[in-house]
Design an enzyme around this catalytic site. Structure first.
Site, mmCIF file in Angstrom:
data_model
loop_
_atom_site.group_PDB
_atom_site.id
_atom_site.type_symbol
_atom_site.label_atom_id
_atom_site.label_comp_id
_atom_site.label_asym_id
_atom_site.label_seq_id
_atom_site.Cartn_x
_atom_site.Cartn_y
_atom_site.Cartn_z
ATOM 1 N N LYS A 70 0.832 -1.213 0.000
ATOM 2 C CA LYS A 70 0.000 0.000 0.000
ATOM 3 C C LYS A 70 0.866 1.262 0.000
ATOM 4 O O LYS A 70 0.427 2.329 -0.404
ATOM 5 C CB LYS A 70 -0.900 -0.044 1.236
ATOM 6 N N GLU A 171 -11.009 5.767 5.049
ATOM 7 C CA GLU A 171 -10.987 4.925 6.252
ATOM 8 C C GLU A 171 -11.606 5.628 7.468
ATOM 9 O O GLU A 171 -12.469 5.049 8.129
ATOM 10 C CB GLU A 171 -9.544 4.480 6.553
#
Ligand code: AMP
Length: 529
Positions: A70, A171
């Site tokens: 990521k 998120e």
């Protein structure tokens, strides 16, 4: 009926959830754990492993065990951040012809999107196995501070493994959704999200089911890994001082140190003292050498205090952007594994002047929020829940002399849409070039280049006469789309797009086809087709 799921695709760990009626529930992976290491490993026997079995390979097979992908997704090989982390990774990175990153592992070359796709594919399989039904659609979360390229690359990863992305959501916003849906409380909430690789802070107002993000800020290169790195550097220096041996060049030793340090860091969240014990870490002319160090919590706190301070500076920026002071925050929610560290909890509590909300599992709440959002999109949640998120960066174009004209300001609620008129500067000019950038600097070169758009096929006319309206649109995934219209003729103007990074549609299709063939081959070999 096919189910929809929510996926928190984390830097170090990932998590998948679904809605059991009106309740978000985490789905255990095939080993029975609620979180899965975001690790992919390629064995010498040609096998591909994902999750815990892959993580177990990290010490013996470091060159073919890919973690923290990521941190690479949507990044350029030669960017300053990558120069820093490249040296620390035991696996090999290469530069793609367009400057993107490629990963070499198991005698093959992969894009970061493909590695992420292997993780997503595993989570999809876990969900299908658990739910006993096909899963084709998902909401996937990304750090709020992910830019356009990183978001697009995440979507591409899902496409590679055959998952339709219902929405990309941030998120912290996902966490607030799960929290707000559960508690039914109104008020202004700060979500402090410190994961393995990234930090995000989001300030949002919850009112009668409407989740309105007021501001967001963050750093995609600040997370738990940096805390580990402080301990690693200290251990390497100590070893050098004691033995005059540089262990940083020894991939196997380094991987063992990395794992031991992370374990010690976790333990220090619960115990005041711990030991790092690594027998036979290397050999010298005096025989085998070992690492054995006792460390206590305050030692770790001194080593990493400034990292937590950095997060608080970013919190201040988010509050300034929202036009609020800490006294206006009604609740602080901690997300991300690194927030289990007592120093982080203490400094955040001191900064906001209140204790963070209790009874929240920082590793699972994001996936739960994503699952909830998936059901909302599908229209299967009865209550009114409306998510109004923002774009983390300003978006604009390069002007004459290298200037930068903002068109959509950061923290604008998305989806957002703005139209600007363009014209020609020369007689009979047939094309106009627009360079789109993302960032806050007044200088174009200091911002991130997203793409160049060429408006082509403009009808011949004197300079300044054609009027072409160019519309910038940020969709609900936070991804930019550009369209153009010739005002004179009302015709949709043709645009040639050259993205500054990422996979072109044909490249993405080629990877999807390749993966499909691979799946078919496996089925053939297993006699399933
Ligand atoms: P996430 O990306 O949210 O899964 O967070 C992973 C990060 O949290 C990693 O850097 C972990 O080392 C860190 N972490 C997990 N548990 C703890 C703990 N108990 N104390 C400190 N850090 C932790």
């Amino acid at each position: 009926m096919a189910e929809v799921i929510g996926i928190d695709l984390g830097t170090t760990y990932s998590c998948v959830a679904w809605m059991n009626g009106e309740t978000p529930v985490v789905i255990p992976n095939l080993e029975g754990n609620n979180t899965t290491p975001s690790v992919v490993s390629f064995t010498s026997g040609g096998q591909r492993l994902v999750g815990l079995p892959a993580l177990r390979q990290a010490v013996t097979n470091p060159e073919n065990t890919i973690y923290s992908v990521k941190r690479l997704i949507g990044k350029k090989f030669n960017s300053p951040e990558m120069e820093m982390i490249r040296k620390k990774l035991p696996y090999k990175l290469m530069e793609a012809p367009n400057g993107d990153i490629l990963i070499k592992a198991g005698n093959e070359i992969y894009t970061p999107q493909e590695i992420s796709a292997f993780i997503l594919s595993y989570l999809k399989e876990c969900a299908e196995n658990y739910l006993g039904t096909k899963v084709e659609e998902a909401v996937i979360t990304v750090p709020a501070y992910f830019n356009d390229h990183q978001r697009q690359a995440t979507k591409d990863a899902a496409a590679i493994c055959g998952l339709k992305v219902l929405r990309i959501i941030n998120e912290p916003t996902a966490a607030s959704l799960a929290y707000g849906f559960n508690t039914r409380k109104n008020g202004v909430v700060a979500i402090y999200d410190l994961g393995g690789g990234t930090f995000d802070i989001t300030v949002l107002e919850i009112h009668e089911g409407i989740f309105h993000v007021l501001s967001t800020s963050g750093d995609t290169f600040l997370g738990g890994d940096d805390f580990d790195n402080r301990l690693i550097s200290w251990l390497l220096e100590e070893f050098w001082r004691e033995h005059h041996i540089d262990l940083s060049q020894d991939k196997f030793a380094l991987q063992r140190i990395k794992e031991a340090v992370e374990k010690a860091k976790r333990e220090l969240s619960f115990t005041p003292e711990t030991e790092i014990n690594l027998p036979f870490i290397c050999s010298s002319d005096k025989g085998s050498l070992h690492i054995q160090k006792r460390i206590n919590r305050s030692f770790l706190e001194n080593l990493t205090h400034d990292l937590v301070e950095r997060t608080l500076t970013i919190c201040q920026q988010a509050l300034n952007d929202a036009g609020l002071t800490t006294s206006r925050i009604d609740e602080v929610i901690l997300v991300g594994g690194q927030t289990r560290m007592p120093l982080v909890r203490q400094m955040v509590a001191d900064y906001f002047g209140r204790q963070p909300a209790a009874r929240i599992n920082p590793d699972e709440i994001v996936a739960m929020g994503a699952a909830l959002q998936a059901k909302i999109i599908k229209g299967s949640v009865d209550d009114l829940v409306l998510l109004l998120d923002v774009t983390p960066f300003s978006l604009g174009i390069e002007t004459e002399n290298g200037g930068f004209q903002k068109i959509i300001e950061r923290n604008t609620t998305i989806p957002a849409r703005k139209t600007m008129a363009f014209t020609t500067v020369e007689n009979n000019q047939r094309r106009v070039r627009i360079h789109v950038l993302q960032g806050e600097s007044e200088r174009a070169e200091m911002n991130k280049s997203l793409a160049t758009f060429d408006l082509v096929g403009i009808d011949p006319a004197p300079a300044g006469v054609p009027q072409i309206d160019v519309t910038f649109e940020i969709d609900a995934d936070g991804i930019l789309r550009v369209s153009a219209r010739d005002v004179g003729t009302g015709r949709e103007q043709k645009i040639e797009i050259k993205p500054a990074a990422g996979l072109l549609p044909e490249e993405l299709q080629e990877i999807i086809d390749r993966r499909k063939k691979e799946v078919k081959k496996t089925y053939d070999e297993e006699g399933l087709l």
